[in-house]
Scaffold this motif. Structure first.
Motif, short mmCIF file in Angstrom:
data_model
loop_
_atom_site.label_atom_id
_atom_site.label_comp_id
_atom_site.label_asym_id
_atom_site.label_seq_id
_atom_site.Cartn_x
_atom_site.Cartn_y
_atom_site.Cartn_z
N ILE A 1 35.38 62.52 44.08
CA ILE A 1 36.08 62.27 42.93
C ILE A 1 36.09 60.68 42.73
N PRO A 2 34.67 60.61 41.75
CA PRO A 2 34.41 59.37 41.24
C PRO A 2 35.46 58.09 40.87
N GLU A 3 34.75 57.09 41.16
CA GLU A 3 35.80 55.83 41.04
C GLU A 3 36.65 55.68 40.03
N PHE A 4 35.20 56.08 38.31
CA PHE A 4 35.96 56.79 37.78
C PHE A 4 37.30 57.07 37.26
N ARG A 5 37.77 57.85 38.03
CA ARG A 5 38.79 58.45 38.07
C ARG A 5 40.10 58.69 38.98
N LEU A 6 39.01 57.94 40.05
CA LEU A 6 40.07 57.95 41.27
C LEU A 6 40.23 56.75 42.04
N PRO A 7 40.27 55.33 40.81
CA PRO A 7 40.05 54.23 42.00
C PRO A 7 39.70 54.60 44.04
N ALA B 1 41.54 67.80 30.51
CA ALA B 1 41.22 66.05 29.91
C ALA B 1 40.08 65.68 30.63
N GLU B 2 39.55 66.24 31.15
CA GLU B 2 38.12 65.79 31.87
C GLU B 2 37.09 66.38 31.17
N LEU C 1 14.35 73.85 28.54
CA LEU C 1 15.39 72.28 28.53
C LEU C 1 13.96 71.41 29.21
N ASP C 2 14.38 70.16 28.79
CA ASP C 2 13.28 69.23 29.42
C ASP C 2 14.49 68.41 30.04
N CYS C 3 14.51 68.12 31.17
CA CYS C 3 15.26 67.48 31.92
C CYS C 3 14.80 66.90 33.43
N ASP C 4 14.66 65.92 33.70
CA ASP C 4 13.92 64.89 34.80
C ASP C 4 14.73 64.49 36.28
N LEU C 5 16.58 65.19 36.21
CA LEU C 5 17.50 65.00 36.82
C LEU C 5 18.38 66.37 36.66
N CYS C 6 18.81 67.55 37.66
CA CYS C 6 19.53 68.18 37.61
C CYS C 6 20.81 68.15 38.94
N VAL C 7 21.92 68.72 38.51
CA VAL C 7 23.04 67.98 39.07
C VAL C 7 23.43 69.69 39.28
N VAL C 8 23.22 70.67 40.56
CA VAL C 8 23.71 72.04 40.99
C VAL C 8 25.07 71.57 41.15
N ALA C 9 26.07 71.98 40.44
CA ALA C 9 27.58 72.04 40.46
C ALA C 9 28.52 73.86 40.09
N VAL C 10 27.70 74.39 41.13
CA VAL C 10 28.56 75.86 40.63
C VAL C 10 28.94 76.42 41.93
N GLY D 1 18.79 59.56 36.55
CA GLY D 1 18.41 60.72 35.32
C GLY D 1 17.93 60.05 33.89
N LYS D 2 16.92 59.99 33.08
CA LYS D 2 17.15 59.17 31.88
C LYS D 2 17.82 60.56 30.93
N ASN D 3 17.21 62.36 31.34
CA ASN D 3 17.78 63.38 30.50
C ASN D 3 17.67 63.96 31.30
N VAL D 4 19.21 64.58 31.91
CA VAL D 4 20.15 65.02 32.23
C VAL D 4 20.77 66.47 32.60
N VAL D 5 20.35 67.74 33.34
CA VAL D 5 20.77 68.42 32.92
C VAL D 5 21.89 68.74 34.10
N VAL D 6 23.53 69.09 34.04
CA VAL D 6 24.20 69.31 35.07
C VAL D 6 24.71 71.53 35.14
N LEU D 7 24.45 71.44 35.77
CA LEU D 7 25.36 72.97 36.35
C LEU D 7 26.32 73.73 35.94
N GLY D 8 27.03 74.24 35.67
CA GLY D 8 28.60 74.55 35.44
C GLY D 8 29.76 73.70 34.81
N ALA D 9 30.65 73.81 35.34
CA ALA D 9 31.71 73.03 34.35
C ALA D 9 32.57 73.21 34.57
N GLY D 10 32.77 72.72 36.48
CA GLY D 10 34.44 72.50 36.43
C GLY D 10 35.01 70.83 36.71
N ASN D 11 35.56 71.02 37.13
CA ASN D 11 35.91 69.47 37.63
C ASN D 11 34.70 68.69 38.17
#
Lengths: 471, 280
Positions: free
Chosen positions: A189-195, A330-331, A390-399, A287-297
């Protein structure tokens, strides 16, 4: 009396102040700023103090919700946090990350006609108030009983077990594989959501109570579960190691540079603090052009992290529709406000790369919803001929994630289900192996912080019974 | 804290040996397994395969080449100072069994990793030929130890300053031509392992290599260390680090270990500006 009740209904739910979207989208500071005491007392006044509260059964750890809210209303903040601690050892965390809209707040009577009482925000307020102004006084602890319990994993379920058993007089040691305790609260969980300072304080609280925390201990490698009993003299072991095996899409090109699991991306950003690189030594791909796969938290966390690291464009690609997105409301709302785009009913089929082996884009298919599947959600079906790139230079797989076999496969007599998760009684956390309990994601598969805590609570009760009365 | 009890510089100070107090790891570690080390709070987690373990003393030994900021920082640590974190033993140990004639090919600091494996294979009753390669004589490490751990020792240097001039594959070819080799173990730079595997596949001799891709946790959690083995994705940290050399996609691995090369260069240059003593 009637007039007062009517007035209560009309008071709108207080909105917690937040950093402006365009500002926060480029920093790692916490997004919601918290309630002031005045605001908290006002919001607490919206609670109807129901005789039979609907909210409490919605809480996996059964917090006396009207009770703690009433104490806030009366300005008794210390009493309020004590009320929370009776059932929840991590209120500062839960106030921030619980999916309240499908738990307590989703059942709140006030919410039937208007907006529910902001239970999560009030819980967070009580915890933050204690951190900032509290006396630091510890809850009472039973006399040490000399029995040793090992807690494997320092995520939400492990911390709950440790907190519950230490006050009952047990000698509790947490074994953590990483170099820092907190599990998903720290690496995921990132700092901006849970310090992270909040997590550190919660762990410090347990340490002050007497819990020992041993980092860099990979159970299954550094020491085995059997050795904990035979060589290190533990009387019971609780396994709360999380799911911890990243799922990939298994489509062509997935090992190109620039495709990371959400686990890796978030661990670099959160645990290793790579967003400060080169002030710290761990890098993270920007990444300048980022794709994240998935739609959970986790997907929302990854997308919002990418935006904060300076992306021009961040897109969530999800194969189902908006209604099926598993993330907290909320997210999703925060992500949209920060400029993250949603490509719904879209599924990638392959990745494209250049000669240096770096990701340059992906091919996707449009989907439509068909009949409901095993999960009860409508199954996404590919639309023929709908390919687009889709063009992208970074893909984060969150499935999602599966069961990490490191501990389970190195432990003899450990019964697993067909997906590799530990077979444990959901009411007690007891596994088929004597003296061993398990709970959280390694039993249920990836779920929420609070459900893992609920499992920890039940297991702690069961361990206490076992060590008092026998298996 | 994981205190350094012994420290040596080798290969003109480019290669460093650290013997580190880590009793729990030392008592369990087997040849072929690795540890992850982190020097300080801001440090990176660096995986290194162990070169030696001493369960009685409770120490492990690592031997590494200074290649970037993190290893330059490791180099500053003196005897009595400590790594903040050492995690292990990780990965699967080498399968040690009697198979007959084995050739152990080590290149660069891969020789350090090869040493305990060679010794274990010899102790298991195999006839072991060791082939060591270095760019030049000054950069060759552990010659004596490898001589003791094997039955026969062959050395090659790129510039001919010691042993046979040429690459390890030249010496290996001669051994393979005898036709009695059952297995080859190759540990070193990726191109070396690639060409050894290419050669041994021509002779159809089983070959084991040890891979060291980029990792974060080392417990199968992040998937950063994915490698393609026989067309399938594997995690080097938990499925490896040793794999069938004939199945490894070396070209992909060579690209993947370059993922952060620009960041690493920048980070190292910044560090060298601050600490000119370590700029080489």
């Amino acid at each position: 009396m009637a007039g007062q009740a009517a007035k209560k209904e009309k008071t709108p739910r207080l909105k917690m102040p937040e950093q402006e979207p365009h500002v926060r989208a480029r920093n790692f500071h916490e997004v919601p700023l918290g309630l002031t005491a005045e605001m908290a007392i006002e919001e607490a006044g919206r609670c109807l103090q129901c005789k039979k509260p609907a909210c409490v059964p919605g809480c996996p750890v059964g917090i006396d919700i009207p009770g703690f809210i009433n104490l806030i209303r009366e300005g008794e903040f210390t009493q309020s946090i004590r009320k929370l601690w009776e059932k929840n050892s991590l209120p500062a965390v839960c106030g921030r990350v619980c999916p309240q809209e499908i738990q307590c707040e989703g059942l709140c009577i006030v919410g039937k006609k208007g907006e529910p009482v902001a239970i999560g925000n009030l819980e967070r307020f009580a915890a933050d108030q204690e951190r900032a102004h509290g006396t630091g006084e510890l809850p009472p602890r039973a006399k040490p009983n000399g029995k040793k319990v090992a807690v494997v994993g320092s995520g939400p379920s492990g911390l709950t077990v440790a907190g519950d058993l230490i006050v009952k007089g047990y000698d509790v040691t947490i074994l953590e594989a990483f170099h820092k305790p907190g599990g998903v609260l720290v690496y995921g969980i990132p700092e901006f959501r849970l310090p992270k300072a909040i997590v550190a304080q919660e762990i410090n609280f347990l340490e002050r109570l007497g819990v020992k925390v041993e980092c860099n201990a990979v159970v299954g490698r550094t020491v085995s579960v059997d050795e904990l009993f035979e060589e290190e003299g533990y009387d019971a072991v609780y396994i709360g190691v999380g799911a911890g095996l990243p799922r990939f899409m298994n489509i062509p090109g997935e090992n190109l540079i620039g495709i990371l699991s959400a686990n890796e991306y978030l661990t670099r950003a959160n645990l290793m603090k790579a967003y400060l690189f080169p002030e710290v030594d761990t890098p993270i791909p920007i990444g300048k052009n980022v794709v994240v796969l998935g739609a959970g938290n986790v997907a929302m966390d990854a997308a919002r992290t990418a935006m904060r690291l300076g992306a021009d464009k961040v897109r969530i690609v999800y194969r189902r529709s908006r209604d099926e997105m598993p993330a907290r409301t909320a997210e999703i709302h925060h992500a949209e406000e920060e400029g993250i785009e949603f490509f719904l009913l879209t599924n990638p089929t392959r990745y494209f790369g250049n000669e240096q082996g770096r990701l340059t884009g992906m091919e996707c298919l449009k989907m439509e919803l068909g009949e409901p599947d095993d999960s009860g959600r409508r199954r996404p079906v590919p639309m023929e001929g709908s390919e687009f790139s889709l063009d992208c230079d970074l893909c984060v797989v969150a499935v999602g994630s599966g069961a990490n076999p490191l501990l389970t496969q190195s432990t003899k007599d450990m019964q697993l289900n067909k997906w590799g998760y530990i077979d444990a009684d959901l009411e007690t956390g007891k596994t088929r192996k004597k003296g061993v309990w398990a709970g959280g994601d390694i039993v249920t598969g990836a779920a929420t912080v609070i459900l893992a805590m609920g499992a920890g609570r039940k297991a702690a009760d069961s361990i206490d019974q076992y060590l008092s009365w026998g298996w | 804290m994981f205190t350094i009890v012994n420290r040596e510089e080798m290969a003109e100070g480019t290669v460093i040996l650290n013997e580190i107090e880590a009793p729990r790891i030392a008592s369990r570690a087997k040849p072929g397994q690795f540890v992850i080390l982190k020097a300080n709070e801001e440090g990176e987690r660096i995986p290194l395969t162990m070169a030696e373990t001493d369960p009685q003393k409770g120490t492990i030994t690592i031997i590494y080449m200074v290649v970037g900021k993190s290893t330059a920082l490791f180099k500053t640590l003196q005897v009595g100072e400590a790594y903040q974190d050492v995690i292990g033993p990780l990965g699967k140990p080498t399968t040690v069994e009697k198979v007959g004639n084995i050739v152990c090919v080590g290149g660069g600091t891969g020789i350090a990793v090869m040493h305990p494996i060679t010794r274990a294979l010899k102790d298991a009753g195999n006839h072991v030929t060791a082939i060591l390669g270095a760019r030049s004589k000054d950069l060759l490490i552990l010659e004596e130890k490898m001589a003791a751990a094997s039955h026969e020792l062959l050395i090659t240097t790129d510039d001919g300053s010691y042993g046979r001039k040429g690459f390890v594959t030249d010496a290996l070819k001669d051994v393979l031509d005898k036709g009695d080799t059952q297995m080859v173990v190759a540990i070193g730079p990726v191109p070396m392992m690639k060409f050894v595997s290419k050669l041994t596949s021509e002779y159809q001799v089983k070959t084991i290599v040890s891979l060291n891709p980029i990792m974060v946790d080392g417990t199968g959690m992040c998937g950063g260390c994915r490698v393609t083995i026989g067309g399938k994705t594997k995690f080097a940290c938990v499925d490896g680090p040793e794999f069938d050399g004939h199945q490894v996609d070396y070209d992909e691995l060579m690209l993947r270990i370059q993922a952060y090369c620009e960041d690493e260069k920048r980070c190292f240059e910044d560090y060298c500006m601050l600490k000119p003593d370590y700029a080489r």
